[in-house]
Structures are given as C-alpha cells and as structure tokens.
Write a protein that holds these residues in place. Structure first.
Motif, short mmCIF file in Angstrom:
data_model
loop_
_atom_site.label_atom_id
_atom_site.label_comp_id
_atom_site.label_asym_id
_atom_site.label_seq_id
_atom_site.Cartn_x
_atom_site.Cartn_y
_atom_site.Cartn_z
N LEU A 16 14.05 -3.23 -52.73
CA LEU A 16 14.41 -2.47 -53.82
C LEU A 16 15.29 -3.37 -54.33
O LEU A 16 16.34 -3.92 -54.16
CB LEU A 16 15.31 -1.10 -53.64
N GLN A 17 14.88 -3.59 -55.96
CA GLN A 17 15.81 -4.29 -56.70
C GLN A 17 16.48 -3.56 -58.05
O GLN A 17 15.43 -3.16 -58.83
CB GLN A 17 14.83 -5.64 -57.24
N HIS A 18 17.62 -3.41 -58.16
CA HIS A 18 18.23 -2.43 -59.21
C HIS A 18 17.54 -1.41 -59.47
O HIS A 18 17.16 -0.96 -60.64
CB HIS A 18 18.16 -3.52 -60.58
N LYS A 31 22.58 10.11 -62.97
CA LYS A 31 22.19 8.99 -62.15
C LYS A 31 21.68 9.22 -60.81
O LYS A 31 22.66 9.22 -60.05
CB LYS A 31 22.88 8.05 -62.36
N ALA A 32 20.73 9.80 -60.35
CA ALA A 32 20.38 10.29 -58.77
C ALA A 32 20.11 8.87 -57.86
O ALA A 32 20.71 9.04 -56.84
CB ALA A 32 19.04 10.78 -58.84
N LEU A 33 19.79 7.96 -58.81
CA LEU A 33 19.97 6.62 -57.85
C LEU A 33 20.54 5.50 -59.17
O LEU A 33 19.80 5.52 -60.13
CB LEU A 33 18.50 6.11 -57.26
N ASP A 34 21.31 4.82 -58.76
CA ASP A 34 22.05 3.81 -59.70
C ASP A 34 22.05 2.54 -59.47
O ASP A 34 23.08 2.12 -58.46
CB ASP A 34 23.43 4.58 -59.98
N HIS A 35 21.14 1.69 -59.65
CA HIS A 35 21.23 0.11 -59.45
C HIS A 35 21.03 -0.04 -58.02
O HIS A 35 22.38 -0.75 -57.38
CB HIS A 35 22.17 -0.65 -60.04
N ILE A 36 20.13 0.32 -57.19
CA ILE A 36 19.88 0.02 -55.46
C ILE A 36 19.27 -1.35 -55.47
O ILE A 36 18.43 -1.58 -55.62
CB ILE A 36 19.44 1.24 -54.94
N ASP A 37 19.92 -1.97 -54.51
CA ASP A 37 19.62 -3.31 -54.34
C ASP A 37 19.71 -3.28 -52.69
O ASP A 37 20.57 -2.92 -51.99
CB ASP A 37 20.26 -4.55 -54.52
N LEU A 38 18.38 -3.30 -52.03
CA LEU A 38 18.15 -2.93 -50.41
C LEU A 38 16.98 -3.54 -49.99
O LEU A 38 15.80 -3.57 -50.84
CB LEU A 38 18.22 -1.35 -50.34
N SER A 39 16.86 -4.13 -48.76
CA SER A 39 15.66 -4.54 -48.05
C SER A 39 15.66 -3.92 -46.77
O SER A 39 16.77 -3.63 -46.02
CB SER A 39 15.58 -5.94 -47.99
N GLY A 72 14.00 -0.54 -62.62
CA GLY A 72 14.07 -1.58 -61.42
C GLY A 72 12.85 -1.77 -60.50
O GLY A 72 11.64 -1.31 -61.24
N THR A 73 12.67 -2.50 -59.59
CA THR A 73 11.46 -2.91 -58.95
C THR A 73 11.54 -2.30 -57.39
O THR A 73 12.53 -2.55 -56.87
CB THR A 73 11.47 -4.50 -58.79
N TYR A 74 10.42 -1.87 -56.97
CA TYR A 74 10.25 -1.39 -55.60
C TYR A 74 8.86 -2.36 -55.17
O TYR A 74 7.85 -1.93 -55.43
CB TYR A 74 10.08 0.04 -55.55
N GLY A 228 24.55 8.06 -56.17
CA GLY A 228 23.31 7.16 -56.33
C GLY A 228 23.42 5.92 -55.99
O GLY A 228 22.71 5.14 -56.33
N LYS A 229 24.86 5.41 -55.35
CA LYS A 229 25.04 4.17 -54.89
C LYS A 229 24.91 3.99 -53.47
O LYS A 229 25.60 4.93 -52.84
CB LYS A 229 26.32 3.46 -55.82
N VAL A 230 24.66 2.64 -53.06
CA VAL A 230 24.96 2.57 -51.95
C VAL A 230 26.37 1.90 -51.54
O VAL A 230 26.86 1.00 -52.20
CB VAL A 230 24.15 0.87 -51.23
N VAL A 231 27.30 2.69 -50.92
CA VAL A 231 28.55 2.37 -50.66
C VAL A 231 28.94 1.92 -49.13
O VAL A 231 30.06 1.24 -49.14
CB VAL A 231 29.43 3.55 -50.87
N LYS A 232 27.90 1.89 -48.30
CA LYS A 232 28.10 1.28 -46.95
C LYS A 232 26.92 1.05 -46.42
O LYS A 232 25.98 1.82 -46.58
CB LYS A 232 28.88 2.37 -46.05
#
Ligand SMILES: Nc1ncnc2c1ncn2[C@@H]1O[C@H](COP(=O)(O)OP(=O)(O)OP(=O)(O)O)[C@@H](O)[C@H]1O
Ligand SMILES: [Mg+2]
Length: 243
Positions: A16-18, A31-39, A72-74, A228-232
C-alpha cells in the motif's frame, strides 16, 4: 518464508502506497484511511487492532478488493488494484481472497458441505469436482462428521470452521478475517486460533482484525490503526521464542 524465483528477498504480496479512503457526508469528510504505507509479505500472520472507528474494517475492505482507495496505490501480487474496473476487481477477489466474518455469513438452509462448495460455482467447476474439493477442505478444518448438518444444527465454532473451509476452498493467496472470534466463547476461540496457526504453518497468509489482545498476541505482527493512520507496527517475539 516463500521466496520469489529470481530474488533473494521475501516476496511482497501486498504493498500500500499513500492509500486513502475518504467518505464525504454532507460538508464533512471522514478520513477512514489516511495515507497508509504498508507492505505485507507472503505467509505473514498479521493483526490489525485499534479503537472503534479507527479504520480496521475499511482496511479489510480495501485489502479484500471489496472497495477501492480514494487515493494512493494498492499492489496485490504485483497488480495495481486501484486502477481496476468493478468486474476486474471481482475476478481478482475470487482468485486471491478468502473472507471470514464475525457473523459467519452462511446460507441457513444449505448443508455445511454445500456452503463450502458454493464459491466454486462462480468458477464454473463441475459438481463432482466441487464436492471432492469441499470434502477435502472439510477434513482440513476437522468437520468431516458434520458435512450434512445445516448451520442451525452446528455450534458457533463449527459454523466458523465451515466459514473458514468456504474461504479456503478457492485456495486464496490471502485469508482475511474481520473479528472472526467475536461471537465465540473462550475455548472455541482457542480452537479457531489453533486452526489459524495450522494454516499459517502450512504457508497461508492470514490477516485478522481483532479487539482481543490474546488474539493479537498470537499473530506474528500487530499493526495499530488510529484515525485512519498506522500508529504502531510491531513484530511479536512469541512465535520464535516459545513455539
Ligand atoms: N460507508 C461509509 N460512509 C461514511 N463513513 C464511513 C463509511 N464506512 C465507514 N465510515 C467511517 O469511517 C471510519 C472507519 O470505519 P471502520 O468501519 O473502518 O472502523 P473500524 O475500525 O472497523 O471500527 P469497529 O471496531 O467499530 O468495527 C469511521 O469513522 C466510520 O464512521
Ligand atoms: Mg469494523
């Protein structure tokens, strides 16, 4: 861990990019999801946790191709899902994703076996082959002796195992479970988690949403969402140290 054929690093199944998911209600934007970067790599066992409204189900809907990001991109298995049409999304969902829900979502009048066979109807697989594959996957979840029962004749844990068998029958790359033990008692929850452990050991990628600490502690990796953000994003030590 699985490797790609030509690279010596773990294969990334999900990137996931932004990624953003916005809902507009009148003049207000959530903003249910807000700029998530995750692999997420193949064969990870990961939990999403966070307070009510933090975006967990929204995340599952995006990961499961039920919904598309607003921005963003998935990338799923190298395919840019954000750019697909509804039909293409449905096709990739049938091929890659197995869903498990808190409320099981079984057909009430169909036997356990027929519930498990159902996803293969959409793949155009003939009856005898559907039945053969369903019997095999029912064995895997230890329900061979309950195939002819309808959901109301099964316990909660057995119903959830039917739902897991139904999710597994298409041989998905990812098993997505939103509060899979939310309706189950403690012992049954343990049984379902033991089944997830077994599937993970067999190579399955598993993504779980949970409110329960015990379940999150069971997973290899725990990602906390807030607004909506990854905090941990932590790795649990448990698997390597005590199993
Ligand atoms: N279809 C929708 N339209 C408008 N807002 C929505 C929609 N779906 C979700 N939301 C909002 O997005 C936010 C995230 O919702 P989500 O369902 O992802 O939360 P959650 O973390 O799964 O919560 P819970 O633990 O209660 O299930 C919430 O504030 C919610 O009100
Ligand atoms: Mg939710």
């Amino acid at each position: 861990m699985k490797m790609t054929e030509h690279q010596n690093k773990p294969m990334e199944l999900i990137t996931l990019q932004h990624v953003c998911k916005y809902y507009t209600m009148g003049d207000q934007t959530v903003k249910a999801l807000d700029h998530i970067d995750l692999s997420i790599s193949a064969n990870e066992y990961i939990a999403f946790i966070g307070t009510s409204g933090s975006g967990k189900s929204t995340m599952m809907n995006i990961l499961g191709c039920l919904d598309k990001p607003s921005d963003g991109t998935y990338l799923l298995n190298g395919t840019d899902v954000s750019s697909l049409t509804a039909n293409e999304l449905a096709r990739i969902r049938n091929r890659e994703i197995g869903f498990i829900f808190q409320s099981f979502n079984l057909l009430p009048r169909a036997t356990a076996l027929h519930n498990v066979m159902l996803p293969l109807v959409y793949k155009g697989i003939k009856f005898s082959e559907r039945k053969r594959l369903a019997i095999k996957v029912m064995e895997k979840v230890n329900l061979s002796d309950r195939m002819d029962h309808i959901p109301s004749q099964l316990s909660g844990g057995q119903r959830q195992r039917v739902a897991i068998a139904r999710a597994l029958i298409t041989n998905p790359s990812i098993l997505l479970a939103d509060e899979p033990t939310g309706n189950l008692d403690t012992q049954t929850t343990k049984d379902i988690m033991a089944l997830f452990d077994q599937l993970h050991n067999e190579g399955q990628t598993i993504i779980v949403v949970t409110h329960e600490k015990d379940i999150a502690n069971h997973c290899q990796r725990v990602v906390t969402l807030s607004d909506g953000k990854v905090v941990k994003d932590i790795m649990n030590k448990r698997e390597t140290s005590s199993v």
